[in-house]
Design a protein around this motif. Structure first.
Motif, mmCIF file in Angstrom:
data_model
loop_
_atom_site.group_PDB
_atom_site.id
_atom_site.type_symbol
_atom_site.label_atom_id
_atom_site.label_comp_id
_atom_site.label_asym_id
_atom_site.label_seq_id
_atom_site.Cartn_x
_atom_site.Cartn_y
_atom_site.Cartn_z
ATOM 1 N N ALA A 138 -8.112 -3.941 15.622
ATOM 2 C CA ALA A 138 -7.960 -3.158 14.481
ATOM 3 C C ALA A 138 -6.570 -3.139 14.064
ATOM 4 O O ALA A 138 -5.693 -2.997 15.006
ATOM 5 C CB ALA A 138 -8.298 -1.796 14.228
ATOM 6 N N VAL A 139 -5.927 -3.581 12.973
ATOM 7 C CA VAL A 139 -4.663 -3.358 12.601
ATOM 8 C C VAL A 139 -4.306 -2.547 11.464
ATOM 9 O O VAL A 139 -4.874 -2.833 10.482
ATOM 10 C CB VAL A 139 -4.026 -4.761 12.353
ATOM 11 N N ASP A 140 -3.617 -1.025 11.526
ATOM 12 C CA ASP A 140 -3.441 -0.368 10.618
ATOM 13 C C ASP A 140 -2.352 -0.715 9.679
ATOM 14 O O ASP A 140 -1.338 -1.205 10.529
ATOM 15 C CB ASP A 140 -3.262 0.999 11.263
ATOM 16 N N GLU A 141 -2.233 -0.485 8.475
ATOM 17 C CA GLU A 141 -1.298 -1.071 7.457
ATOM 18 C C GLU A 141 -0.875 -2.728 7.721
ATOM 19 O O GLU A 141 0.155 -2.684 8.123
ATOM 20 C CB GLU A 141 -0.155 -0.025 7.611
ATOM 21 N N ALA A 142 -2.014 -3.466 7.749
ATOM 22 C CA ALA A 142 -1.584 -4.835 8.009
ATOM 23 C C ALA A 142 -0.691 -5.573 7.250
ATOM 24 O O ALA A 142 -0.155 -6.516 7.583
ATOM 25 C CB ALA A 142 -3.064 -5.562 8.260
ATOM 26 N N GLN A 143 -0.391 -5.116 5.965
ATOM 27 C CA GLN A 143 0.460 -5.625 5.083
ATOM 28 C C GLN A 143 2.013 -5.719 5.837
ATOM 29 O O GLN A 143 2.685 -6.608 5.414
ATOM 30 C CB GLN A 143 0.501 -5.098 3.692
ATOM 31 N N CYS A 144 1.888 -4.831 6.642
ATOM 32 C CA CYS A 144 3.504 -4.958 7.446
ATOM 33 C C CYS A 144 3.521 -5.876 8.475
ATOM 34 O O CYS A 144 4.590 -6.290 9.029
ATOM 35 C CB CYS A 144 3.544 -3.729 8.260
ATOM 36 N N LEU A 145 2.477 -6.639 8.345
ATOM 37 C CA LEU A 145 2.393 -7.954 9.378
ATOM 38 C C LEU A 145 3.357 -9.042 8.644
ATOM 39 O O LEU A 145 3.712 -10.162 9.007
ATOM 40 C CB LEU A 145 1.091 -8.602 9.753
ATOM 41 N N ARG A 146 3.416 -8.787 7.243
ATOM 42 C CA ARG A 146 4.166 -9.778 6.453
ATOM 43 C C ARG A 146 5.498 -10.029 7.046
ATOM 44 O O ARG A 146 6.106 -9.126 7.569
ATOM 45 C CB ARG A 146 4.222 -9.564 4.998
ATOM 46 N N GLY A 147 6.229 -11.052 6.639
ATOM 47 C CA GLY A 147 7.637 -11.324 7.229
ATOM 48 C C GLY A 147 7.755 -12.845 7.568
ATOM 49 O O GLY A 147 6.646 -13.698 7.519
ATOM 50 N N PRO A 148 9.008 -13.215 8.038
ATOM 51 C CA PRO A 148 9.194 -14.484 8.556
ATOM 52 C C PRO A 148 8.177 -15.079 9.889
ATOM 53 O O PRO A 148 8.052 -16.120 9.679
ATOM 54 C CB PRO A 148 10.555 -14.514 8.797
ATOM 55 N N ARG A 149 7.743 -13.974 10.395
ATOM 56 C CA ARG A 149 6.886 -14.206 11.255
ATOM 57 C C ARG A 149 5.415 -14.125 11.308
ATOM 58 O O ARG A 149 4.517 -14.090 11.871
ATOM 59 C CB ARG A 149 7.259 -13.735 12.846
ATOM 60 N N GLY A 151 3.102 -15.525 9.655
ATOM 61 C CA GLY A 151 2.281 -16.618 10.159
ATOM 62 C C GLY A 151 1.496 -16.677 11.462
ATOM 63 O O GLY A 151 0.411 -17.249 11.612
ATOM 64 N N VAL A 152 2.179 -16.202 12.334
ATOM 65 C CA VAL A 152 1.563 -16.338 13.768
ATOM 66 C C VAL A 152 0.420 -15.519 13.983
ATOM 67 O O VAL A 152 -0.660 -15.822 14.576
ATOM 68 C CB VAL A 152 2.785 -15.546 14.847
ATOM 69 N N PHE A 153 0.400 -14.430 13.386
ATOM 70 C CA PHE A 153 -0.945 -13.604 13.294
ATOM 71 C C PHE A 153 -1.992 -13.976 12.668
ATOM 72 O O PHE A 153 -3.022 -14.129 12.803
ATOM 73 C CB PHE A 153 -0.490 -12.036 13.020
ATOM 74 N N LEU A 154 -1.298 -14.648 11.298
ATOM 75 C CA LEU A 154 -2.506 -15.070 10.395
ATOM 76 C C LEU A 154 -3.051 -16.367 10.954
ATOM 77 O O LEU A 154 -4.570 -16.332 10.642
ATOM 78 C CB LEU A 154 -1.699 -15.337 9.022
ATOM 79 N N GLU A 155 -2.351 -17.165 11.594
ATOM 80 C CA GLU A 155 -3.149 -18.245 12.179
ATOM 81 C C GLU A 155 -3.850 -18.227 13.349
ATOM 82 O O GLU A 155 -5.076 -18.578 13.395
ATOM 83 C CB GLU A 155 -1.966 -19.270 12.581
ATOM 84 N N GLY A 177 -2.393 -4.871 -2.872
ATOM 85 C CA GLY A 177 -1.868 -6.274 -3.151
ATOM 86 C C GLY A 177 -1.138 -7.051 -2.218
ATOM 87 O O GLY A 177 -1.349 -8.199 -2.216
ATOM 88 N N LEU A 178 -0.312 -6.468 -1.515
ATOM 89 C CA LEU A 178 0.701 -6.871 -0.581
ATOM 90 C C LEU A 178 -0.272 -7.375 0.686
ATOM 91 O O LEU A 178 -0.261 -8.456 1.258
ATOM 92 C CB LEU A 178 1.547 -6.169 0.091
ATOM 93 N N LEU A 179 -1.352 -6.593 0.863
ATOM 94 C CA LEU A 179 -2.326 -6.953 2.106
ATOM 95 C C LEU A 179 -3.068 -8.327 1.730
ATOM 96 O O LEU A 179 -3.160 -9.271 2.393
ATOM 97 C CB LEU A 179 -3.397 -5.933 2.302
ATOM 98 N N PHE A 180 -3.495 -8.318 0.538
ATOM 99 C CA PHE A 180 -4.391 -9.653 0.042
ATOM 100 C C PHE A 180 -3.462 -10.857 -0.105
ATOM 101 O O PHE A 180 -4.039 -11.772 0.130
ATOM 102 C CB PHE A 180 -5.350 -9.104 -1.227
ATOM 103 N N GLU A 181 -2.307 -10.615 -0.642
ATOM 104 C CA GLU A 181 -1.446 -11.643 -0.920
ATOM 105 C C GLU A 181 -1.011 -12.229 0.626
ATOM 106 O O GLU A 181 -0.944 -13.255 0.712
ATOM 107 C CB GLU A 181 0.036 -11.221 -1.547
ATOM 108 N N TYR A 182 -0.692 -11.398 1.608
ATOM 109 C CA TYR A 182 -0.457 -11.626 2.942
ATOM 110 C C TYR A 182 -1.791 -12.710 3.520
ATOM 111 O O TYR A 182 -1.621 -13.631 4.119
ATOM 112 C CB TYR A 182 -0.436 -10.745 3.820
#
Ligand SMILES: Nc1ncnc2c1ncn2[C@@H]1O[C@H](COP(=O)(O)OP(=O)(O)OP(=O)(O)O)[C@@H](O)[C@H]1O
Ligand SMILES: [Mg+2]
Length: 350
Positions: A138-149, A151-155, A177-182
């Protein structure tokens, strides 16, 4: 305590949300790979998530991505993951699997993860190991994973989606919106393109539920509050439990002796600080746009001309378009309406 400012973690502390919890339980029982739990700030996402995790009897990793610095690096990501894994329940139920992973060490009830060097543990490999048992990440406020890195979590997530059937990811997000964009499930360049996200959105309490929430909280605290005062609080905070809880606890601390105006002022002050963070990060122009929308501007042409009037310069349409789009993705303003009435009040004072 119903008015406790912290997120709740057991169902007995939680007011209602039974329907949303049953739906979440169903998705977990069906072993869905990816679940999103969304809703505006203070609506109760963290509380519902924690209550769910307390009830499922499945080992879980819980991470709060708000803890990541803005341009986080790989080390920060692994630190977040290692602190999420460093809980007694998780380590006890996963010990034999964890002990077999190269690049991971258990020290008491803490987990050490190697993020670089020869023994570095790539996230997809870690997930393949965890997949040997049923696990929730579980990741709370997962849109905060956006950023230069980001892609690591997303992959890793996309890999687990396709190969690790025992893992369910639950991601919460207040900036929807940021979460779904991510996640990019509609974006052909995203590793998660075309995947399904089962989404549960937490809505506001109805007026009746809001009033009942306040009555129960006041009863619990042993403070008598007249019903017209309860109705007035309900009227201002528009069914957002976090604001209701804050107002309730302020009234309780004052033993009921606090005017509605003061209550509103304090909440608006909190909201203003949050809006200022956005303005500081994105620029003064955001403050002007927010203020104009709070004043009731509902049309593009009027917004543009009043913004230009205020700034004394012509603002390109694309710039204003981007600001409105960002405010939508941040779940602050949609179709020229604020999603939270307290933010609207706060925006008037920017
Ligand atoms: N259903 C509920 N019953 C009782 N209290 C609640 C409920 N929902 C939210 N609260 C209270 O409201 C506040 C905000 O809840 P919580 O932190 O869970 O929301 P959130 O959506 O995660 O907020 P944020 O977006 O700020 O992270 C907390 O004080 C919490 O205890
Ligand atoms: Mg939260």
């Amino acid at each position: 305590m119903l008015f406790d400012p912290r997120p709740k973690s057991t169902r007995s502390e939680l007011f209602d949300r039974d329907a949303e919890l049953s739906e979440l339980h169903r998705l977990i029982d069906e072993e869905r790979p990816l679940v999103a739990l969304t809703g505006v700030r203070r609506i109760g996402k963290t509380s519902v998530l924690r209550v769910l995790l307390s009830e499922v009897n499945i080992p879980f990793i819980l991470m709060d991505a708000r803890g990541l610095p803005a341009n986080y690096g790989l080390r920060d990501l692994y630190a977040l993951l290692s602190s999420g894994m460093s809980n007694k329940g998780f380590i006890e139920s996963m010990r034999s699997i964890l002990e077999s992973i190269r690049g991971l060490r258990i020290m008491g009830f803490e987990v050490e993860l190697a993020w670089k060097g020869r023994s570095a543990l790539p996230l997809p490999v870690l997930l393949d190991y965890l997949n040997k048992r049923r696990v929730i990440i579980a990741v709370d406020e997962a849109q905060c994973l956006r950023g230069p890195r980001g892609g690591v979590f997303l992959e890793a997530l996309a890999h687990a989606y396709d190969y690790d059937d025992n893992i369910t990811f639950i991601l919460t997000g207040s900036e929807v919106g940021l979460l779904f964009e991510y996640l990019g499930v509609d974006d052909p360049s995203s590793p998660l393109y075309g995947r399904r996200v089962d989404t549960i959105t937490l809505g506001r309490f109805s007026r009746d539920d809001s009033a009942e929430f306040l009555r129960q909280g006041f009863r619990e605290a042993g403070v008598e509050v007249p019903s017209h005062y309860i109705e007035a609080i309900v009227g201002f905070f528009d069914g957002i439990p976090g604001w209701l809880a804050l107002a309730g606890s302020t009234v309780v601390s004052a033993r009921g002796r606090i005017g509605l105006e003061e209550l509103r002022r304090q909440a608006v002050e909190v909201a203003k600080r949050e809006l200022m963070e956005i303005v500081e990060a994105r620029g003064r122009r955001y403050a002007l746009v927010l203020k104009l929308i709070a004043q009731g501007v509902k049309r593009w042409s009027e917004l543009k001309s009043r913004l230009e009037e205020a700034e004394g310069r012509i603002v390109p349409s694309s710039v204003l378009h981007n600001i409105l789009e960002s405010l939508r993705k941040l779940s602050i303003v949609e179709d020229y309406e604020f999603l939270d009435p307290v933010y609207k009040e706060a925006a008037r004072t920017l």
